[in-house]
Design a protein around this motif. Sequence first.
Motif, PDB file in Angstrom:
ATOM      1  N   ARG A 160      -7.149   3.135   0.139  1.00  0.00           N
ATOM      2  CA  ARG A 160      -6.888   3.464   1.541  1.00  0.00           C
ATOM      3  C   ARG A 160      -7.875   2.735   2.455  1.00  0.00           C
ATOM      4  O   ARG A 160      -7.500   2.184   3.496  1.00  0.00           O
ATOM      5  CB  ARG A 160      -6.994   4.981   1.750  1.00  0.00           C
ATOM      6  CG  ARG A 160      -6.734   5.425   3.187  1.00  0.00           C
ATOM      7  CD  ARG A 160      -5.276   5.232   3.561  1.00  0.00           C
ATOM      8  NE  ARG A 160      -5.076   5.379   5.000  1.00  0.00           N
ATOM      9  CZ  ARG A 160      -3.902   5.261   5.602  1.00  0.00           C
ATOM     10  NH1 ARG A 160      -2.817   5.014   4.871  1.00  0.00           N
ATOM     11  NH2 ARG A 160      -3.796   5.386   6.894  1.00  0.00           N
ATOM     12  N   ALA A 161      -9.130   2.720   2.033  1.00  0.00           N
ATOM     13  CA  ALA A 161     -10.153   2.034   2.821  1.00  0.00           C
ATOM     14  C   ALA A 161      -9.886   0.533   2.882  1.00  0.00           C
ATOM     15  O   ALA A 161     -10.000  -0.088   3.946  1.00  0.00           O
ATOM     16  CB  ALA A 161     -11.535   2.302   2.229  1.00  0.00           C
ATOM     17  N   MET A 162      -9.511  -0.070   1.740  1.00  0.00           N
ATOM     18  CA  MET A 162      -9.201  -1.496   1.715  1.00  0.00           C
ATOM     19  C   MET A 162      -8.025  -1.816   2.638  1.00  0.00           C
ATOM     20  O   MET A 162      -8.018  -2.833   3.338  1.00  0.00           O
ATOM     21  CB  MET A 162      -8.877  -1.945   0.294  1.00  0.00           C
ATOM     22  CG  MET A 162     -10.074  -2.056  -0.637  1.00  0.00           C
ATOM     23  SD  MET A 162     -11.222  -3.383  -0.179  1.00  0.00           S
ATOM     24  CE  MET A 162     -10.199  -4.828  -0.451  1.00  0.00           C
ATOM     25  N   PHE A 163      -7.039  -0.938   2.632  1.00  0.00           N
ATOM     26  CA  PHE A 163      -5.864  -1.108   3.487  1.00  0.00           C
ATOM     27  C   PHE A 163      -6.261  -1.114   4.967  1.00  0.00           C
ATOM     28  O   PHE A 163      -5.863  -2.006   5.738  1.00  0.00           O
ATOM     29  CB  PHE A 163      -4.877   0.022   3.190  1.00  0.00           C
ATOM     30  CG  PHE A 163      -3.727   0.123   4.144  1.00  0.00           C
ATOM     31  CD1 PHE A 163      -2.761  -0.867   4.201  1.00  0.00           C
ATOM     32  CD2 PHE A 163      -3.605   1.217   4.994  1.00  0.00           C
ATOM     33  CE1 PHE A 163      -1.694  -0.772   5.086  1.00  0.00           C
ATOM     34  CE2 PHE A 163      -2.550   1.323   5.877  1.00  0.00           C
ATOM     35  CZ  PHE A 163      -1.582   0.318   5.923  1.00  0.00           C
ATOM     36  N   GLU A 164      -7.060  -0.142   5.369  1.00  0.00           N
ATOM     37  CA  GLU A 164      -7.460  -0.031   6.768  1.00  0.00           C
ATOM     38  C   GLU A 164      -8.360  -1.197   7.181  1.00  0.00           C
ATOM     39  O   GLU A 164      -8.245  -1.724   8.297  1.00  0.00           O
ATOM     40  CB  GLU A 164      -8.165   1.303   6.990  1.00  0.00           C
ATOM     41  CG  GLU A 164      -7.218   2.494   6.830  1.00  0.00           C
ATOM     42  CD  GLU A 164      -7.930   3.836   6.872  1.00  0.00           C
ATOM     43  OE1 GLU A 164      -9.186   3.835   6.837  1.00  0.00           O
ATOM     44  OE2 GLU A 164      -7.239   4.875   6.926  1.00  0.00           O
ATOM     45  N   HIS A 197       0.825  -1.207   0.000  1.00  0.00           N
ATOM     46  CA  HIS A 197       0.000   0.000   0.000  1.00  0.00           C
ATOM     47  C   HIS A 197       0.863   1.262   0.000  1.00  0.00           C
ATOM     48  O   HIS A 197       0.520   2.257  -0.654  1.00  0.00           O
ATOM     49  CB  HIS A 197      -0.951   0.026   1.194  1.00  0.00           C
ATOM     50  CG  HIS A 197      -1.830   1.235   1.185  1.00  0.00           C
ATOM     51  ND1 HIS A 197      -1.574   2.352   1.953  1.00  0.00           N
ATOM     52  CD2 HIS A 197      -2.940   1.534   0.450  1.00  0.00           C
ATOM     53  CE1 HIS A 197      -2.488   3.265   1.703  1.00  0.00           C
ATOM     54  NE2 HIS A 197      -3.335   2.798   0.806  1.00  0.00           N
ATOM     55  N   TYR A 198       1.965   1.239   0.706  1.00  0.00           N
ATOM     56  CA  TYR A 198       2.851   2.412   0.725  1.00  0.00           C
ATOM     57  C   TYR A 198       3.335   2.745  -0.692  1.00  0.00           C
ATOM     58  O   TYR A 198       3.317   3.913  -1.111  1.00  0.00           O
ATOM     59  CB  TYR A 198       4.048   2.156   1.633  1.00  0.00           C
ATOM     60  CG  TYR A 198       5.083   3.261   1.566  1.00  0.00           C
ATOM     61  CD1 TYR A 198       4.882   4.470   2.231  1.00  0.00           C
ATOM     62  CD2 TYR A 198       6.239   3.116   0.792  1.00  0.00           C
ATOM     63  CE1 TYR A 198       5.811   5.505   2.141  1.00  0.00           C
ATOM     64  CE2 TYR A 198       7.161   4.136   0.695  1.00  0.00           C
ATOM     65  CZ  TYR A 198       6.945   5.328   1.365  1.00  0.00           C
ATOM     66  OH  TYR A 198       7.859   6.360   1.261  1.00  0.00           O
ATOM     67  N   LYS A 199       3.766   1.738  -1.421  1.00  0.00           N
ATOM     68  CA  LYS A 199       4.246   1.962  -2.788  1.00  0.00           C
ATOM     69  C   LYS A 199       3.119   2.462  -3.688  1.00  0.00           C
ATOM     70  O   LYS A 199       3.305   3.393  -4.477  1.00  0.00           O
ATOM     71  CB  LYS A 199       4.841   0.666  -3.353  1.00  0.00           C
ATOM     72  CG  LYS A 199       6.117   0.226  -2.659  1.00  0.00           C
ATOM     73  CD  LYS A 199       6.564  -1.143  -3.154  1.00  0.00           C
ATOM     74  CE  LYS A 199       7.777  -1.644  -2.384  1.00  0.00           C
ATOM     75  NZ  LYS A 199       8.178  -3.009  -2.812  1.00  0.00           N
ATOM     76  N   LEU A 200       1.952   1.829  -3.577  1.00  0.00           N
ATOM     77  CA  LEU A 200       0.808   2.240  -4.392  1.00  0.00           C
ATOM     78  C   LEU A 200       0.391   3.670  -4.071  1.00  0.00           C
ATOM     79  O   LEU A 200       0.150   4.481  -4.978  1.00  0.00           O
ATOM     80  CB  LEU A 200      -0.356   1.280  -4.163  1.00  0.00           C
ATOM     81  CG  LEU A 200      -1.665   1.602  -4.882  1.00  0.00           C
ATOM     82  CD1 LEU A 200      -1.473   1.600  -6.399  1.00  0.00           C
ATOM     83  CD2 LEU A 200      -2.756   0.606  -4.480  1.00  0.00           C
ATOM     84  N   ALA A 201       0.304   3.997  -2.777  1.00  0.00           N
ATOM     85  CA  ALA A 201      -0.114   5.338  -2.371  1.00  0.00           C
ATOM     86  C   ALA A 201       0.876   6.402  -2.844  1.00  0.00           C
ATOM     87  O   ALA A 201       0.479   7.517  -3.209  1.00  0.00           O
ATOM     88  CB  ALA A 201      -0.266   5.401  -0.848  1.00  0.00           C
ATOM     89  N   THR A 202       2.155   6.064  -2.865  1.00  0.00           N
ATOM     90  CA  THR A 202       3.175   7.011  -3.336  1.00  0.00           C
ATOM     91  C   THR A 202       2.982   7.320  -4.816  1.00  0.00           C
ATOM     92  O   THR A 202       3.027   8.488  -5.234  1.00  0.00           O
ATOM     93  CB  THR A 202       4.584   6.430  -3.108  1.00  0.00           C
ATOM     94  OG1 THR A 202       4.775   6.209  -1.703  1.00  0.00           O
ATOM     95  CG2 THR A 202       5.652   7.382  -3.617  1.00  0.00           C
ATOM     96  N   ILE A 203       2.742   6.280  -5.615  1.00  0.00           N
ATOM     97  CA  ILE A 203       2.511   6.471  -7.050  1.00  0.00           C
ATOM     98  C   ILE A 203       1.220   7.242  -7.280  1.00  0.00           C
ATOM     99  O   ILE A 203       1.145   8.137  -8.128  1.00  0.00           O
ATOM    100  CB  ILE A 203       2.457   5.103  -7.767  1.00  0.00           C
ATOM    101  CG1 ILE A 203       3.836   4.433  -7.747  1.00  0.00           C
ATOM    102  CG2 ILE A 203       1.955   5.260  -9.205  1.00  0.00           C
ATOM    103  CD1 ILE A 203       4.910   5.202  -8.482  1.00  0.00           C
ATOM    104  N   GLU A 204       0.185   6.921  -6.516  1.00  0.00           N
ATOM    105  CA  GLU A 204      -1.102   7.609  -6.691  1.00  0.00           C
ATOM    106  C   GLU A 204      -0.993   9.082  -6.325  1.00  0.00           C
ATOM    107  O   GLU A 204      -1.637   9.943  -6.957  1.00  0.00           O
ATOM    108  CB  GLU A 204      -2.176   6.898  -5.863  1.00  0.00           C
ATOM    109  CG  GLU A 204      -2.532   5.543  -6.459  1.00  0.00           C
ATOM    110  CD  GLU A 204      -3.571   4.779  -5.669  1.00  0.00           C
ATOM    111  OE1 GLU A 204      -4.248   3.933  -6.281  1.00  0.00           O
ATOM    112  OE2 GLU A 204      -3.700   5.006  -4.444  1.00  0.00           O
TER     113      GLU A 204
END
Length: 227
Positions: free
Chosen positions: A188-192, A116-123
Amino acid sequence: MAGPEVENEQTIGEATYLRLRADIIACRLAPGQKLKLEPLRETYGVGVSTLREILNRLASEDLVIAEGQKGFVVAPATAADLREIADLRLLLESHALQLSFGRGDLEWEGRVVAAHYKLATIEKQLLAGESRSTSDWVRYDFAFHNALISACGSKALLDLHAAIFDRFLRYHMLAVSFRGAGVVNDHRAMFELALSRDIDGALAMLASHVNRGVEHVLGTGRLSAQA
């Protein structure tokens, strides 16, 4: 026992299969495009017999259509096919999520956090207008969803989900547009929900996420010629 020449040919054939498959998913080979053997031989640098084997293999994955004596074409992109693939993805991913949430340990949580960290950074880069990150987003989007289901305990399920995910992804590549803040919020919701092991919430979120993706692709109008 296979000799070095046979092993080398098999390695080349597998590399060519992966390259051709990637070109179809990325829409560098467009839906409905005829796949003529001679031009493909020149582009991919392998023999006609090897290409036929590869194209038949891709036909078994529904990425290519074999037209008998007429040859091969890239599978068309239609609204009906997109919806069918989305339904199948939901079926597989929902089952895998339930298994993964139940079996996931600390190592699984670490994979989810990292993905998720990598995905969120790209997003974040995409939201800032860095369109060059789109190809990276595709890779990290799959990596995140794959991390969520990685503790399901079934290699067959993971492999089948990956194949269906690629077919779903082809439509997003065809749409050539990023869904924006909505998809970021979904992830983000899926991650949480994953970290709190809220399977009911995660299943509802996944269904909404996939269905909104379908509507986004259809809304671009890119399927009108094939639908």
